[in-house]
Scaffold this motif. Sequence first.
Motif, PDB file in Angstrom:
ATOM      1  N   THR A   3       0.839  -1.189   0.000  1.00 21.56           N
ATOM      2  CA  THR A   3       0.000   0.000   0.000  1.00 21.56           C
ATOM      3  C   THR A   3       0.880   1.247   0.000  1.00 21.56           C
ATOM      4  O   THR A   3       2.096   1.164   0.190  1.00 21.56           O
ATOM      5  N   LEU A   4       0.258   2.404  -0.199  1.00 23.06           N
ATOM      6  CA  LEU A   4       1.001   3.660  -0.115  1.00 23.06           C
ATOM      7  C   LEU A   4       1.636   3.800   1.259  1.00 23.06           C
ATOM      8  O   LEU A   4       2.801   4.210   1.381  1.00 23.06           O
ATOM      9  N   HIS A   5       0.888   3.441   2.299  1.00 29.01           N
ATOM     10  CA  HIS A   5       1.431   3.534   3.661  1.00 29.01           C
ATOM     11  C   HIS A   5       2.650   2.628   3.821  1.00 29.01           C
ATOM     12  O   HIS A   5       3.650   3.022   4.446  1.00 29.01           O
ATOM     13  N   ASP A   6       2.572   1.424   3.266  1.00 27.75           N
ATOM     14  CA  ASP A   6       3.723   0.510   3.319  1.00 27.75           C
ATOM     15  C   ASP A   6       4.960   1.166   2.704  1.00 27.75           C
ATOM     16  O   ASP A   6       6.038   1.170   3.307  1.00 27.75           O
ATOM     17  N   SER A   7       4.781   1.706   1.502  1.00 25.15           N
ATOM     18  CA  SER A   7       5.917   2.287   0.787  1.00 25.15           C
ATOM     19  C   SER A   7       6.519   3.460   1.537  1.00 25.15           C
ATOM     20  O   SER A   7       7.748   3.600   1.625  1.00 25.15           O
ATOM     21  N   LEU A   8       5.672   4.312   2.096  1.00 27.05           N
ATOM     22  CA  LEU A   8       6.169   5.453   2.868  1.00 27.05           C
ATOM     23  C   LEU A   8       6.934   4.983   4.103  1.00 27.05           C
ATOM     24  O   LEU A   8       7.961   5.571   4.472  1.00 27.05           O
ATOM     25  N   THR A   9       6.436   3.920   4.721  1.00 23.09           N
ATOM     26  CA  THR A   9       7.131   3.354   5.889  1.00 23.09           C
ATOM     27  C   THR A   9       8.500   2.821   5.497  1.00 23.09           C
ATOM     28  O   THR A   9       9.499   3.037   6.205  1.00 23.09           O
ATOM     29  N   TRP A  10       8.575   2.153   4.355  1.00 22.75           N
ATOM     30  CA  TRP A  10       9.862   1.593   3.899  1.00 22.75           C
ATOM     31  C   TRP A  10      10.821   2.687   3.463  1.00 22.75           C
ATOM     32  O   TRP A  10      12.037   2.525   3.580  1.00 22.75           O
ATOM     33  N   VAL A  11      10.301   3.797   2.965  1.00 25.19           N
ATOM     34  CA  VAL A  11      11.179   4.935   2.665  1.00 25.19           C
ATOM     35  C   VAL A  11      11.860   5.399   3.948  1.00 25.19           C
ATOM     36  O   VAL A  11      13.081   5.619   3.987  1.00 25.19           O
ATOM     37  N   ASP A  12      11.077   5.534   5.004  1.00 24.11           N
ATOM     38  CA  ASP A  12      11.631   6.001   6.284  1.00 24.11           C
ATOM     39  C   ASP A  12      12.657   5.021   6.841  1.00 24.11           C
ATOM     40  O   ASP A  12      13.759   5.417   7.243  1.00 24.11           O
ATOM     41  N   SER A  13      12.300   3.738   6.869  1.00 24.21           N
ATOM     42  CA  SER A  13      13.221   2.753   7.448  1.00 24.21           C
ATOM     43  C   SER A  13      14.456   2.570   6.577  1.00 24.21           C
ATOM     44  O   SER A  13      15.579   2.437   7.085  1.00 24.21           O
ATOM     45  N   GLY A  14      14.272   2.585   5.265  1.00 23.25           N
ATOM     46  CA  GLY A  14      15.409   2.448   4.363  1.00 23.25           C
ATOM     47  C   GLY A  14      16.347   3.637   4.427  1.00 23.25           C
ATOM     48  O   GLY A  14      17.570   3.484   4.374  1.00 23.25           O
ATOM     49  N   THR A  15      15.771   4.836   4.554  1.00 20.86           N
ATOM     50  CA  THR A  15      16.592   6.038   4.691  1.00 20.86           C
ATOM     51  C   THR A  15      17.408   5.989   5.972  1.00 20.86           C
ATOM     52  O   THR A  15      18.592   6.361   5.990  1.00 20.86           O
ATOM     53  N   ALA A  16      16.792   5.514   7.053  1.00 22.69           N
ATOM     54  CA  ALA A  16      17.505   5.383   8.320  1.00 22.69           C
ATOM     55  C   ALA A  16      18.651   4.383   8.201  1.00 22.69           C
ATOM     56  O   ALA A  16      19.760   4.607   8.718  1.00 22.69           O
ATOM     57  N   THR A  17      18.401   3.270   7.517  1.00 21.92           N
ATOM     58  CA  THR A  17      19.443   2.264   7.315  1.00 21.92           C
ATOM     59  C   THR A  17      20.590   2.827   6.486  1.00 21.92           C
ATOM     60  O   THR A  17      21.771   2.623   6.805  1.00 21.92           O
ATOM     61  N   GLN A 123      12.235   5.795 -17.118  1.00 22.73           N
ATOM     62  CA  GLN A 123      12.196   4.867 -18.245  1.00 22.73           C
ATOM     63  C   GLN A 123      10.996   5.129 -19.154  1.00 22.73           C
ATOM     64  O   GLN A 123      10.757   4.395 -20.113  1.00 22.73           O
ATOM     65  N   GLY A 124      10.213   6.172 -18.838  1.00 25.27           N
ATOM     66  CA  GLY A 124       9.059   6.511 -19.663  1.00 25.27           C
ATOM     67  C   GLY A 124       7.806   5.726 -19.333  1.00 25.27           C
ATOM     68  O   GLY A 124       6.835   5.742 -20.098  1.00 25.27           O
ATOM     69  N   ARG A 125       7.799   5.049 -18.194  1.00 25.09           N
ATOM     70  CA  ARG A 125       6.644   4.258 -17.780  1.00 25.09           C
ATOM     71  C   ARG A 125       5.641   5.144 -17.059  1.00 25.09           C
ATOM     72  O   ARG A 125       6.005   5.864 -16.129  1.00 25.09           O
ATOM     73  N   ALA A 126       4.379   5.111 -17.487  1.00 21.53           N
ATOM     74  CA  ALA A 126       3.331   5.913 -16.847  1.00 21.53           C
ATOM     75  C   ALA A 126       2.851   5.204 -15.591  1.00 21.53           C
ATOM     76  O   ALA A 126       2.438   4.034 -15.634  1.00 21.53           O
ATOM     77  N   VAL A 127       2.924   5.896 -14.462  1.00 18.53           N
ATOM     78  CA  VAL A 127       2.501   5.318 -13.183  1.00 18.53           C
ATOM     79  C   VAL A 127       1.734   6.369 -12.392  1.00 18.53           C
ATOM     80  O   VAL A 127       1.866   7.570 -12.637  1.00 18.53           O
ATOM     81  N   ALA A 128       0.934   5.919 -11.437  1.00 19.08           N
ATOM     82  CA  ALA A 128       0.297   6.845 -10.507  1.00 19.08           C
ATOM     83  C   ALA A 128       1.350   7.358  -9.541  1.00 19.08           C
ATOM     84  O   ALA A 128       2.356   6.688  -9.276  1.00 19.08           O
ATOM     85  N   ALA A 129       1.127   8.544  -9.007  1.00 16.69           N
ATOM     86  CA  ALA A 129       2.091   9.137  -8.069  1.00 16.69           C
ATOM     87  C   ALA A 129       2.288   8.275  -6.826  1.00 16.69           C
ATOM     88  O   ALA A 129       3.309   8.408  -6.139  1.00 16.69           O
ATOM     89  N   THR A 130       1.348   7.390  -6.542  1.00 23.48           N
ATOM     90  CA  THR A 130       1.510   6.480  -5.403  1.00 23.48           C
ATOM     91  C   THR A 130       2.725   5.574  -5.569  1.00 23.48           C
ATOM     92  O   THR A 130       3.186   4.976  -4.587  1.00 23.48           O
ATOM     93  N   GLU A 131       3.252   5.466  -6.802  1.00 23.17           N
ATOM     94  CA  GLU A 131       4.452   4.647  -7.033  1.00 23.17           C
ATOM     95  C   GLU A 131       5.727   5.355  -6.595  1.00 23.17           C
ATOM     96  O   GLU A 131       6.768   4.715  -6.418  1.00 23.17           O
ATOM     97  N   ILE A 132       5.672   6.676  -6.423  1.00 19.45           N
ATOM     98  CA  ILE A 132       6.886   7.432  -6.103  1.00 19.45           C
ATOM     99  C   ILE A 132       7.555   6.931  -4.816  1.00 19.45           C
ATOM    100  O   ILE A 132       8.771   6.688  -4.804  1.00 19.45           O
ATOM    101  N   PRO A 133       6.806   6.759  -3.709  1.00 18.99           N
ATOM    102  CA  PRO A 133       7.465   6.247  -2.500  1.00 18.99           C
ATOM    103  C   PRO A 133       8.068   4.859  -2.691  1.00 18.99           C
ATOM    104  O   PRO A 133       9.115   4.550  -2.112  1.00 18.99           O
ATOM    105  N   TRP A 134       7.400   4.016  -3.476  1.00 12.10           N
ATOM    106  CA  TRP A 134       7.965   2.686  -3.719  1.00 12.10           C
ATOM    107  C   TRP A 134       9.279   2.787  -4.480  1.00 12.10           C
ATOM    108  O   TRP A 134      10.256   2.108  -4.152  1.00 12.10           O
ATOM    109  N   LEU A 135       9.318   3.654  -5.486  1.00 20.92           N
ATOM    110  CA  LEU A 135      10.563   3.848  -6.234  1.00 20.92           C
ATOM    111  C   LEU A 135      11.678   4.316  -5.307  1.00 20.92           C
ATOM    112  O   LEU A 135      12.831   3.885  -5.433  1.00 20.92           O
TER     113      LEU A 135
END
Length: 206
Positions: A3-17, A123-135
């Motif tokens: 989910t979007l919440h999952d991705s945002l959480t992983w951004v935080d934990s990954g940034t900390a790591t 890469q030119g792939r169209a995605v919803a902005a919800t993909e940004i945190p996952w990226l």
Amino acid sequence: MRTLHDSLTWVDSGTATLNAAVASLGDASMSEPSRLPGWTRKHVIAHVAANADALGNLVHWARTGQRTPMYSSPDQRGADIEAGSRLPAEELKRRLARSAEALATAMSKLDEEDWSAEVLTAQGRAVAATEIPWLRAREVCVHAIDLGTGVTFADLAEEFLAALVEDIVAKRGLPFVPVGPLPDIAGYLAGRPHGLTDVPDLGPWL
């Protein structure tokens, strides 16, 4: 399913790591080779910092509707990384921190309508902005390992690894997922060190 919440959480934990892995590096150790061929640790850190700026462009696109590509060109992307790799260690650390904070602040300002806006990846792939945190989560987590300071896939959240495996299998179009511990599977599919045996080489990813 992430989910979007999952991705945002992983951004935080990954940034900390990532920040923890970078914190003790000085100029000499930061200039040593990373696990990515041809790149020093400075190159990896500069790339992650530039990636935050690039994803910030997509956040701006989602919020304003103004088309703002991640990078103006592949040459510009490469030039930014090279320029960052020549910075002194402490300055590069500050750049990494500032870029991550700016991206987090920008994402926090997106509303539900903004998150549904369509943007284009590098890469030119169209995605919803919800993909940004996952990226971003992929970048900070996988490149924390690429620094070669001791962080491994086993240090990452199991839920993130499962999502990463699913993502790579889909992107690579693989007909199978190898059997083994999840950190080793993720490492293998990402073209990073792993403990699996008798599996074909897939080459680098991300």
